[in-house]
Design a protein around this motif. Structure first.
Motif, mmCIF file in Angstrom:
data_model
loop_
_atom_site.group_PDB
_atom_site.id
_atom_site.type_symbol
_atom_site.label_atom_id
_atom_site.label_comp_id
_atom_site.label_asym_id
_atom_site.label_seq_id
_atom_site.Cartn_x
_atom_site.Cartn_y
_atom_site.Cartn_z
ATOM 1 N N GLY A 1 0.791 -1.228 0.000
ATOM 2 C CA GLY A 1 0.000 0.000 0.000
ATOM 3 C C GLY A 1 0.821 1.276 0.000
ATOM 4 N N THR A 2 0.162 2.343 -0.391
ATOM 5 C CA THR A 2 0.755 3.672 -0.339
ATOM 6 C C THR A 2 0.755 4.142 1.109
ATOM 7 N N LYS A 3 1.867 4.727 1.522
ATOM 8 C CA LYS A 3 2.071 5.151 2.905
ATOM 9 C C LYS A 3 1.632 6.607 3.062
ATOM 10 N N TYR A 4 0.826 6.860 4.087
ATOM 11 C CA TYR A 4 0.324 8.215 4.362
ATOM 12 C C TYR A 4 0.534 8.575 5.820
ATOM 13 N N SER A 5 0.627 9.877 6.083
ATOM 14 C CA SER A 5 0.553 10.368 7.455
ATOM 15 C C SER A 5 -0.812 11.026 7.605
ATOM 16 N N ASP A 6 -1.332 10.984 8.814
ATOM 17 C CA ASP A 6 -2.640 11.572 9.099
ATOM 18 C C ASP A 6 -2.448 12.654 10.153
ATOM 19 N N PRO A 7 -2.679 13.923 9.804
ATOM 20 C CA PRO A 7 -2.463 14.999 10.769
ATOM 21 C C PRO A 7 -3.298 14.878 12.044
ATOM 22 N N ASP A 8 -4.436 14.201 11.974
ATOM 23 C CA ASP A 8 -5.265 14.012 13.167
ATOM 24 C C ASP A 8 -4.643 13.012 14.140
ATOM 25 N N TYR A 9 -3.780 12.143 13.632
ATOM 26 C CA TYR A 9 -3.102 11.125 14.439
ATOM 27 C C TYR A 9 -1.622 11.141 14.066
ATOM 28 N N PRO A 10 -0.850 12.101 14.591
ATOM 29 C CA PRO A 10 0.526 12.319 14.136
ATOM 30 C C PRO A 10 1.480 11.154 14.372
ATOM 31 N N LYS A 11 1.197 10.286 15.320
ATOM 32 C CA LYS A 11 2.084 9.147 15.582
ATOM 33 C C LYS A 11 1.781 7.963 14.682
ATOM 34 N N ALA A 12 0.688 8.006 13.951
ATOM 35 C CA ALA A 12 0.248 6.875 13.136
ATOM 36 C C ALA A 12 0.674 7.021 11.680
ATOM 37 N N THR A 13 0.820 5.871 11.029
ATOM 38 C CA THR A 13 1.035 5.794 9.593
ATOM 39 C C THR A 13 -0.108 4.978 9.029
#
Length: 96
Positions: A52-64
């Motif tokens: 899969g394509t890797k994303y960061s989520d600004p609502d959950y900064p520690k998560a990928t």
């Protein structure tokens, strides 16, 4: 946390072969049950995580978040925190 409550999620997947992998969880009833309720197979989770394509989520900064073929897998550290059906990446996600 990605589920909206403060319980720690300990779902970890260990690939053993291309076709099979075991799921270990601190709560063996509810975690796989979520996968079944959402009609998501272990293979789909594995594919989303590895292809899969890797994303960061600004609502959950520690998560990928990994997104692949309509499946989103969220990872925080070495823990998969949630899996769900997501037709396309959310607008707030940023590619890593």
């Amino acid at each position: 946390m990605l589920f909206g409550n403060n319980q720690q999620r300990n779902l970890v997947c260990f690939p053993y072969t291309v076709n099979y992998f075991a799921v270990h969880s601190s709560n063996l009833v509810t975690k796989p049950l979520r996968m079944i309720q959402r009609n998501i197979s272990p293979k789909q989770i594995y594919d989303a995580y590895t292809k899969g394509t890797k994303y960061s989520d600004p609502d959950y900064p520690k998560a990928t978040v990994y997104h692949y073929k309509g499946i989103a897998v969220a990872r925080e550290g070495n823990t998969l925190t949630t899996v769900y059906n997501q037709a396309k990446p959310k607008a707030r996600w940023k590619k890593k």
